[in-house]
Design a protein around this motif. Structure first.
Motif, short mmCIF file in Angstrom:
data_model
loop_
_atom_site.label_atom_id
_atom_site.label_comp_id
_atom_site.label_asym_id
_atom_site.label_seq_id
_atom_site.Cartn_x
_atom_site.Cartn_y
_atom_site.Cartn_z
N LYS A 18 -5.83 9.74 -33.47
CA LYS A 18 -5.33 10.81 -34.34
C LYS A 18 -4.36 10.40 -35.04
O LYS A 18 -4.18 10.83 -36.42
CB LYS A 18 -4.81 11.99 -33.37
CG LYS A 18 -6.00 12.68 -32.52
CD LYS A 18 -5.41 13.66 -31.44
CE LYS A 18 -4.87 14.85 -32.07
NZ LYS A 18 -4.64 15.90 -31.11
N SER A 60 -11.78 13.35 -40.02
CA SER A 60 -11.94 14.25 -38.68
C SER A 60 -13.28 14.58 -38.19
O SER A 60 -13.32 14.41 -37.02
CB SER A 60 -10.94 15.54 -38.89
OG SER A 60 -11.77 16.21 -40.11
N MET A 79 -9.45 18.55 -32.48
CA MET A 79 -10.05 18.06 -33.61
C MET A 79 -11.16 18.84 -34.41
O MET A 79 -11.50 18.59 -35.41
CB MET A 79 -10.43 16.56 -33.23
CG MET A 79 -10.67 15.70 -34.73
SD MET A 79 -9.46 15.37 -35.77
CE MET A 79 -8.30 14.73 -34.79
#
Length: 185
Positions: free
Chosen positions: A83, A103, A131
């Protein structure tokens, strides 16, 4: 006995900016060159910021692969480091289409990883759901003409989520319908 002037415990951007004002052009270029050489993250940041290289997303995608879907399963998985690649891109350039791509790519890589091995970690799947939700937001913020391909990829991810447990499929469907998208499964 002379007393020492107290110093700040932690320097701030203001302190750095004050020091930078003393640099001439050559000194500033030397500093940036030193930063460039100091780490691959700095290189990726500068390449992305200045639009250098064929694909500015490549180092961020490579990091996602490294930490979410490593080619060597002995390599540890790290959701936070994967991330961080998206966060680093956001700091370097933060173009909406790039954020959508990274993403969505993250979600796809999770399922590529899961196709090769199992995972029994609620935190891992909670992060995947967050996410997916973020990817959907990024995609829906794009102009309509750019959304179609991303939505098709996310719909594929949504369908894959139906088979992993931990409520992932239900959560994906919830965010999908909340966005006003029809679930054709």
């Amino acid at each position: 006995m002379a007393t020492k002037k107290p110093t700040k415990a932690t320097p701030s951007w203001s302190d750095v900016k004050t020091k930078l004002a003393d640099f001439d052009r050559a000194g500033l270029l030397g500093l940036v060159q030193d930063l460039y050489a100091a780490s691959k993250d700095n290189k990726a940041f500068l390449h992305t910021r200045f639009g250098l290289g064929a694909d500015p997303l490549e180092p961020y995608k490579d990091a996602i692969i490294c930490w979410i879907n490593p080619p060597d399963y002995r390599h540890p998985i790290s959701v936070s480091k994967a991330k961080k690649a998206i966060s680093d891109y956001k700091k370097a350039l933060g173009q909406p289409e790039g954020l959508a791509e990274l993403s969505v790519f993250y979600c796809e890589e999770v399922f590529d990883f899961l196709a090769g091995c199992g995972m029994d970690d609620a935190g891992f799947f909670d992060s995947l759901v967050r996410m997916f939700e973020q990817a959907l937001k990024y995609v829906l913020a794009l102009p309509k003409a750019q959304q179609t391909a991303f939505l098709a990829r996310l719909d594929r991810v949504r369908l894959l989520g139906q088979n992993v447990g931990w409520g992932v499929g239900d959560d994906f469907d919830h965010f999908w319908s909340e966005a006003g998208l029809a679930a054709d499964a």
